[in-house]
Design a protein around this motif. Structure first.
Motif, mmCIF file in Angstrom:
data_model
loop_
_atom_site.group_PDB
_atom_site.id
_atom_site.type_symbol
_atom_site.label_atom_id
_atom_site.label_comp_id
_atom_site.label_asym_id
_atom_site.label_seq_id
_atom_site.Cartn_x
_atom_site.Cartn_y
_atom_site.Cartn_z
ATOM 1 N N GLN A 1 -58.817 45.876 -1.455
ATOM 2 C CA GLN A 1 -58.542 44.602 -2.112
ATOM 3 C C GLN A 1 -59.838 43.859 -2.426
ATOM 4 O O GLN A 1 -60.002 43.306 -3.521
ATOM 5 N N ALA A 2 -60.774 43.851 -1.481
ATOM 6 C CA ALA A 2 -62.047 43.172 -1.697
ATOM 7 C C ALA A 2 -62.844 43.829 -2.815
ATOM 8 O O ALA A 2 -63.448 43.154 -3.652
ATOM 9 N N LEU A 3 -62.836 45.158 -2.857
ATOM 10 C CA LEU A 3 -63.552 45.882 -3.902
ATOM 11 C C LEU A 3 -62.959 45.598 -5.283
ATOM 12 O O LEU A 3 -63.682 45.376 -6.254
ATOM 13 N N GLU A 4 -61.636 45.628 -5.377
ATOM 14 C CA GLU A 4 -60.971 45.373 -6.657
ATOM 15 C C GLU A 4 -61.315 43.974 -7.162
ATOM 16 O O GLU A 4 -61.594 43.771 -8.355
ATOM 17 N N ARG A 5 -61.308 43.009 -6.278
ATOM 18 C CA ARG A 5 -61.580 41.622 -6.664
ATOM 19 C C ARG A 5 -63.030 41.469 -7.121
ATOM 20 O O ARG A 5 -63.299 40.873 -8.166
ATOM 21 N N ALA A 6 -63.961 42.012 -6.348
ATOM 22 C CA ALA A 6 -65.368 41.908 -6.712
ATOM 23 C C ALA A 6 -65.656 42.638 -8.021
ATOM 24 O O ALA A 6 -66.411 42.147 -8.869
ATOM 25 N N ALA A 7 -65.039 43.812 -8.202
ATOM 26 C CA ALA A 7 -65.255 44.581 -9.427
ATOM 27 C C ALA A 7 -64.716 43.839 -10.644
ATOM 28 O O ALA A 7 -65.336 43.852 -11.719
ATOM 29 N N TRP A 8 -63.572 43.196 -10.494
ATOM 30 C CA TRP A 8 -62.985 42.457 -11.618
ATOM 31 C C TRP A 8 -63.943 41.381 -12.117
ATOM 32 O O TRP A 8 -64.228 41.273 -13.319
ATOM 33 N N PHE A 9 -64.502 40.590 -11.209
ATOM 34 C CA PHE A 9 -65.409 39.529 -11.614
ATOM 35 C C PHE A 9 -66.726 40.086 -12.135
ATOM 36 O O PHE A 9 -67.311 39.545 -13.079
ATOM 37 N N SER A 10 -67.197 41.171 -11.546
ATOM 38 C CA SER A 10 -68.440 41.771 -12.024
ATOM 39 C C SER A 10 -68.281 42.297 -13.447
ATOM 40 O O SER A 10 -69.167 42.128 -14.292
ATOM 41 N N LEU A 11 -67.140 42.926 -13.738
ATOM 42 C CA LEU A 11 -66.884 43.438 -15.078
ATOM 43 C C LEU A 11 -66.768 42.311 -16.095
ATOM 44 O O LEU A 11 -67.240 42.428 -17.225
ATOM 45 N N ARG A 12 -66.130 41.192 -15.717
ATOM 46 C CA ARG A 12 -66.041 40.065 -16.633
ATOM 47 C C ARG A 12 -67.433 39.491 -16.918
ATOM 48 O O ARG A 12 -67.748 39.108 -18.040
ATOM 49 N N GLN A 13 -68.266 39.411 -15.884
ATOM 50 C CA GLN A 13 -69.606 38.883 -16.090
ATOM 51 C C GLN A 13 -70.459 39.852 -16.906
ATOM 52 O O GLN A 13 -71.337 39.427 -17.654
ATOM 53 N N GLN A 14 -70.202 41.137 -16.786
ATOM 54 C CA GLN A 14 -70.900 42.113 -17.619
ATOM 55 C C GLN A 14 -70.612 41.856 -19.095
ATOM 56 O O GLN A 14 -71.513 41.926 -19.945
ATOM 57 N N GLU A 15 -69.362 41.544 -19.405
ATOM 58 C CA GLU A 15 -68.991 41.266 -20.791
ATOM 59 C C GLU A 15 -69.716 40.018 -21.307
ATOM 60 O O GLU A 15 -70.206 39.988 -22.439
ATOM 61 N N LEU A 16 -69.786 38.984 -20.469
ATOM 62 C CA LEU A 16 -70.472 37.758 -20.870
ATOM 63 C C LEU A 16 -71.972 38.003 -21.022
ATOM 64 O O LEU A 16 -72.618 37.468 -21.916
ATOM 65 N N TRP A 17 -72.530 38.819 -20.126
ATOM 66 C CA TRP A 17 -73.954 39.159 -20.202
ATOM 67 C C TRP A 17 -74.258 39.861 -21.527
ATOM 68 O O TRP A 17 -75.248 39.561 -22.189
ATOM 69 N N ALA A 18 -73.385 40.786 -21.911
ATOM 70 C CA ALA A 18 -73.584 41.524 -23.156
ATOM 71 C C ALA A 18 -73.532 40.596 -24.367
ATOM 72 O O ALA A 18 -74.171 40.852 -25.388
ATOM 73 N N GLN A 19 -72.768 39.509 -24.250
ATOM 74 C CA GLN A 19 -72.650 38.544 -25.345
ATOM 75 C C GLN A 19 -73.719 37.458 -25.275
ATOM 76 O O GLN A 19 -73.762 36.566 -26.121
ATOM 77 N N GLY A 20 -74.570 37.525 -24.235
ATOM 78 C CA GLY A 20 -75.602 36.510 -24.065
ATOM 79 C C GLY A 20 -75.057 35.169 -23.633
ATOM 80 O O GLY A 20 -75.674 34.123 -23.847
ATOM 81 N N ARG A 21 -73.887 35.179 -22.989
ATOM 82 C CA ARG A 21 -73.240 33.918 -22.635
ATOM 83 C C ARG A 21 -73.147 33.703 -21.129
ATOM 84 O O ARG A 21 -72.495 32.766 -20.688
ATOM 85 N N LEU A 22 -73.792 34.559 -20.342
ATOM 86 C CA LEU A 22 -73.679 34.430 -18.899
ATOM 87 C C LEU A 22 -74.744 33.484 -18.377
ATOM 88 O O LEU A 22 -75.935 33.770 -18.422
ATOM 89 N N HIS A 23 -74.312 32.333 -17.920
ATOM 90 C CA HIS A 23 -75.231 31.400 -17.291
ATOM 91 C C HIS A 23 -74.434 30.578 -16.289
ATOM 92 O O HIS A 23 -73.860 29.551 -16.613
ATOM 93 N N LEU A 24 -74.379 31.071 -15.059
ATOM 94 C CA LEU A 24 -73.615 30.401 -14.026
ATOM 95 C C LEU A 24 -74.559 29.844 -12.976
ATOM 96 O O LEU A 24 -75.536 30.477 -12.601
ATOM 97 N N SER A 25 -74.255 28.663 -12.497
ATOM 98 C CA SER A 25 -75.016 28.077 -11.400
ATOM 99 C C SER A 25 -74.050 27.836 -10.259
ATOM 100 O O SER A 25 -73.243 26.917 -10.291
ATOM 101 N N VAL A 26 -74.112 28.695 -9.245
ATOM 102 C CA VAL A 26 -73.170 28.618 -8.135
ATOM 103 C C VAL A 26 -73.742 27.726 -7.055
ATOM 104 O O VAL A 26 -74.861 27.932 -6.589
#
Length: 230
Positions: A137-162
């Motif tokens: 469950q932890a792996l699936e959750r982490a992978a889901w968010f990582s894949l979404r951020q990969q898409e944003l990175w490819a579009q040049g739109r990833l800029h998160l401040s946690v």
């Protein structure tokens, strides 16, 4: 004595929605067992037994903007009884691979090490011993968010401040990562829920669920009548 060689990379995953998993554990029996289990589930597993091997594997096998999940044991050589080496590796991974999501495994002073791990950039942490179901469950959750951020990175739109507050707990810190990603994508799409759901790879109903969970509401236009919402 010759330096131990990094374990070979297992075959690429064939399951959609999966990304590479870096598995770092110095116990060879546990390492092999978990790696085989993850491979059977369709993950591509990169196995390392110490910090230098882990960095070497990612340098050669995972590009900077590619989604990846790191599963890290904190007790690594040369001081396996302390979390120092694991925490150092964690900080190096999140600094070099911006969309990597790390899950920390620890049995050493769980709360203290968990807080240190989140401060160093961990997405989540699990207390050993951990069941296979919880790990999946932890792996699936982490992978889901990582894949979404990969898409944003490819579009040049990833800029998160946690800016998660450790006093709120590790699980809540992970939720803040999810909330900021969802807010970012909604904002980038003019709060168009359908477009944001497509960008996140979610059904609209799932996105509405997360919006309700995090209390995310569209700001009313200055011209909107507050009495009617029109």
């Amino acid at each position: 004595m010759t330096e131990p060689q990094a374990s070979p990379v297992l075959p690429p995953a064939q399951v959609p929605g999966r990304c590479p998993v870096l598995w770092v554990e110095d116990d060879p029996v546990l390492s092999d067992w978990v790696a085989q289990s993850l491979q059977d589930d369709g993950w591509r597993v990169l196995v390392a037994h110490d910090r230098s091997q882990a960095l070497q594997l990612l340098e050669h096998g995972v590009p900077k903007g590619q989604a990846c999940v790191a599963l890290l044991d904190m007790g690594l050589p040369p001081l396996p009884s302390r979390p120092d080496e694991g925490l150092l590796l964690l900080s190096q991974l999140v600094a070099r691979w911006p969309v990597l999501h790390a899950i920390v495994l620890t049995g050493q002073h769980e709360k203290t090490v968990g807080q240190q791990a989140v401060h160093a950039g961990a997405f989540d942490f699990l207390t050993k011993p951990v069941t296979a179901a919880v790990l999946r469950q932890a792996l699936e959750r982490a992978a889901w968010f990582s894949l979404r951020q990969q898409e944003l990175w490819a579009q040049g739109r990833l800029h998160l401040s946690v800016s998660a507050q450790l006093s709120e707990g590790v699980r809540e810190a992970s939720d803040q990562v999810a909330e900021q990603l969802i807010r970012h994508v909604l904002g980038s799409n003019g709060f168009n829920v359908a477009a944001a759901a497509r960008a996140l790879g979610l059904e609209r109903e799932q996105l509405y669920y997360h919006m309700k969970k995090f209390g995310i509401q569209r700001q009313a236009s200055p011209d909107t009548d507050p009495g009617t919402g029109a």
